[in-house]
Design a protein around this motif. Structure first.
Motif, PDB file in Angstrom:
ATOM      1  N   LYS A  66     -84.855  13.248 -46.476  1.00 31.93           N
ATOM      2  CA  LYS A  66     -85.771  12.139 -46.747  1.00 31.93           C
ATOM      3  C   LYS A  66     -84.941  10.864 -46.700  1.00 31.93           C
ATOM      4  O   LYS A  66     -83.947  10.742 -47.415  1.00 31.93           O
ATOM      5  CB  LYS A  66     -86.425  12.310 -48.123  1.00 31.93           C
ATOM      6  N   GLN A  67     -85.321   9.907 -45.856  1.00 33.52           N
ATOM      7  CA  GLN A  67     -84.545   8.682 -45.665  1.00 33.52           C
ATOM      8  C   GLN A  67     -84.248   8.006 -46.996  1.00 33.52           C
ATOM      9  O   GLN A  67     -85.134   7.823 -47.828  1.00 33.52           O
ATOM     10  CB  GLN A  67     -85.309   7.705 -44.756  1.00 33.52           C
ATOM     11  N   LYS A  68     -82.990   7.659 -47.208  1.00 33.82           N
ATOM     12  CA  LYS A  68     -82.553   6.934 -48.407  1.00 33.82           C
ATOM     13  C   LYS A  68     -82.373   5.462 -48.020  1.00 33.82           C
ATOM     14  O   LYS A  68     -81.902   5.148 -46.927  1.00 33.82           O
ATOM     15  CB  LYS A  68     -81.223   7.486 -48.918  1.00 33.82           C
ATOM     16  N   SER A  69     -82.692   4.582 -48.937  1.00 36.21           N
ATOM     17  CA  SER A  69     -82.654   3.145 -48.626  1.00 36.21           C
ATOM     18  C   SER A  69     -81.264   2.644 -48.271  1.00 36.21           C
ATOM     19  O   SER A  69     -81.117   1.682 -47.535  1.00 36.21           O
ATOM     20  CB  SER A  69     -83.204   2.340 -49.805  1.00 36.21           C
ATOM     21  N   TRP A  70     -80.221   3.298 -48.757  1.00 34.89           N
ATOM     22  CA  TRP A  70     -78.862   2.832 -48.527  1.00 34.89           C
ATOM     23  C   TRP A  70     -78.203   3.492 -47.327  1.00 34.89           C
ATOM     24  O   TRP A  70     -77.067   3.199 -47.006  1.00 34.89           O
ATOM     25  CB  TRP A  70     -78.011   3.015 -49.781  1.00 34.89           C
ATOM     26  N   LEU A  71     -78.911   4.409 -46.667  1.00 35.73           N
ATOM     27  CA  LEU A  71     -78.363   5.040 -45.462  1.00 35.73           C
ATOM     28  C   LEU A  71     -78.892   4.341 -44.224  1.00 35.73           C
ATOM     29  O   LEU A  71     -80.039   3.875 -44.204  1.00 35.73           O
ATOM     30  CB  LEU A  71     -78.762   6.517 -45.395  1.00 35.73           C
ATOM     31  N   SER A  72     -78.078   4.296 -43.194  1.00 37.87           N
ATOM     32  CA  SER A  72     -78.546   3.754 -41.924  1.00 37.87           C
ATOM     33  C   SER A  72     -79.780   4.532 -41.478  1.00 37.87           C
ATOM     34  O   SER A  72     -79.946   5.704 -41.814  1.00 37.87           O
ATOM     35  CB  SER A  72     -77.448   3.862 -40.861  1.00 37.87           C
ATOM     36  N   ASP A  73     -80.641   3.883 -40.714  1.00 37.27           N
ATOM     37  CA  ASP A  73     -81.910   4.479 -40.291  1.00 37.27           C
ATOM     38  C   ASP A  73     -81.672   5.661 -39.361  1.00 37.27           C
ATOM     39  O   ASP A  73     -81.298   5.501 -38.208  1.00 37.27           O
ATOM     40  CB  ASP A  73     -82.760   3.411 -39.606  1.00 37.27           C
ATOM     41  N   GLN A  74     -81.904   6.856 -39.875  1.00 37.69           N
ATOM     42  CA  GLN A  74     -81.636   8.039 -39.069  1.00 37.69           C
ATOM     43  C   GLN A  74     -82.672   8.245 -37.977  1.00 37.69           C
ATOM     44  O   GLN A  74     -82.379   8.854 -36.944  1.00 37.69           O
ATOM     45  CB  GLN A  74     -81.497   9.269 -39.955  1.00 37.69           C
ATOM     46  N   THR A  75     -83.890   7.738 -38.139  1.00 35.66           N
ATOM     47  CA  THR A  75     -84.884   7.829 -37.074  1.00 35.66           C
ATOM     48  C   THR A  75     -84.373   7.103 -35.834  1.00 35.66           C
ATOM     49  O   THR A  75     -84.507   7.589 -34.715  1.00 35.66           O
ATOM     50  CB  THR A  75     -86.227   7.214 -37.533  1.00 35.66           C
ATOM     51  N   PHE A  76     -83.758   5.960 -36.044  1.00 39.11           N
ATOM     52  CA  PHE A  76     -83.208   5.167 -34.946  1.00 39.11           C
ATOM     53  C   PHE A  76     -82.129   5.940 -34.192  1.00 39.11           C
ATOM     54  O   PHE A  76     -82.162   6.022 -32.968  1.00 39.11           O
ATOM     55  CB  PHE A  76     -82.638   3.845 -35.499  1.00 39.11           C
ATOM     56  N   VAL A  77     -81.175   6.532 -34.914  1.00 35.25           N
ATOM     57  CA  VAL A  77     -80.100   7.232 -34.210  1.00 35.25           C
ATOM     58  C   VAL A  77     -80.601   8.521 -33.573  1.00 35.25           C
ATOM     59  O   VAL A  77     -80.105   8.916 -32.506  1.00 35.25           O
ATOM     60  CB  VAL A  77     -78.845   7.477 -35.082  1.00 35.25           C
ATOM     61  N   LYS A  78     -81.586   9.183 -34.176  1.00 35.17           N
ATOM     62  CA  LYS A  78     -82.148  10.392 -33.566  1.00 35.17           C
ATOM     63  C   LYS A  78     -82.838  10.053 -32.236  1.00 35.17           C
ATOM     64  O   LYS A  78     -82.772  10.833 -31.290  1.00 35.17           O
ATOM     65  CB  LYS A  78     -83.105  11.093 -34.524  1.00 35.17           C
ATOM     66  N   LYS A  79     -83.462   8.894 -32.171  1.00 30.03           N
ATOM     67  CA  LYS A  79     -84.063   8.445 -30.903  1.00 30.03           C
ATOM     68  C   LYS A  79     -82.986   8.194 -29.849  1.00 30.03           C
ATOM     69  O   LYS A  79     -83.276   8.163 -28.663  1.00 30.03           O
ATOM     70  CB  LYS A  79     -84.874   7.162 -31.116  1.00 30.03           C
ATOM     71  N   ASN A  80     -81.759   8.005 -30.303  1.00 34.93           N
ATOM     72  CA  ASN A  80     -80.641   7.737 -29.394  1.00 34.93           C
ATOM     73  C   ASN A  80     -79.739   8.952 -29.202  1.00 34.93           C
ATOM     74  O   ASN A  80     -78.573   8.811 -28.855  1.00 34.93           O
ATOM     75  CB  ASN A  80     -79.846   6.534 -29.898  1.00 34.93           C
ATOM     76  N   GLY A  81     -80.274  10.147 -29.455  1.00 33.85           N
ATOM     77  CA  GLY A  81     -79.559  11.375 -29.127  1.00 33.85           C
ATOM     78  C   GLY A  81     -78.839  12.085 -30.252  1.00 33.85           C
ATOM     79  O   GLY A  81     -78.302  13.171 -30.054  1.00 33.85           O
TER      80      GLY A  81
END
Length: 179
Positions: free
Chosen positions: A50-65
């Motif tokens: 579950k995305q945490k506010s202090w972590l970089s956006d993992q949805t963004f990096v998953k879209k990038n491979g």
């Protein structure tokens, strides 16, 4: 994290008016090109189920491979973009983080500008209230690799149990100490 030839992406943020203008994609492309130029096996970063506010956006990096390549028992994920089919992983000791020390124990580094003042306040509070505590400054790569948790910037344990990677204010600290 184990992945000796991986570049670890600690923070990748674009905020405010700069969002949605391609800056994040440009920053990530720069990181990828830099890692390849340095002969790295890939790039990895910490994520969470579950995305945490202090972590970089993992949805963004998953879209990038990037793909989830390992998980802990408390919801953290290791995301990686491999250039050579190798796979980084979490050491077993961080998958279910516990320590022998039962007093308030905090592992911290100065990677985040907010850590210095937070440590200062916690030291003062614990000293004034006779609360046994141990503070471990993580200032070398070797110390970071030996940590009992996935996050090397800030980790709080109490009664031997991992509590949080969130910075503490005094009210949050008091809630932990009441457990």
């Amino acid at each position: 994290m184990k992945g000796e030839n991986y570049l670890y992406l600690y923070c990748l943020w674009v905020l405010g008016d700069y969002k949605r203008k391609g800056y994040g994609s440009s920053l990530l492309a720069y990181c990828i090109n830099d890692a390849k130029a340095k002969g790295k096996s890939g790039i990895c970063m910490l994520g969470a189920q579950k995305q945490k506010s202090w972590l970089s956006d993992q949805t963004f990096v998953k879209k990038n491979g990037f793909k989830t390549v390992d998980k802990t028992n408390n919801g953290y994920e290791l995301l990686a973009l491999s250039f050579d089919e190798s796979t980084p992983y979490f050491p077993e000791k961080v998958k279910n983080p516990t320590i022998e020390n039962k007093e308030l124990t905090i592992y911290y580094s100065m990677q985040c500008p907010f850590v210095f003042n937070t440590i200062k306040k916690i030291k003062q509070y614990c000293t004034e209230n006779n609360i046994p505590h141990s503070l471990y400054h993580i200032d070398t790569l070797q110390k970071a690799k030996e940590l009992p948790c996935v996050f090397n910037n800030w980790a709080v344990f109490y009664k031997g149990i991992f509590e949080t990677v969130n910075l503490l204010d005094i009210k949050y600290l008091e809630r932990i100490l009441k457990k």
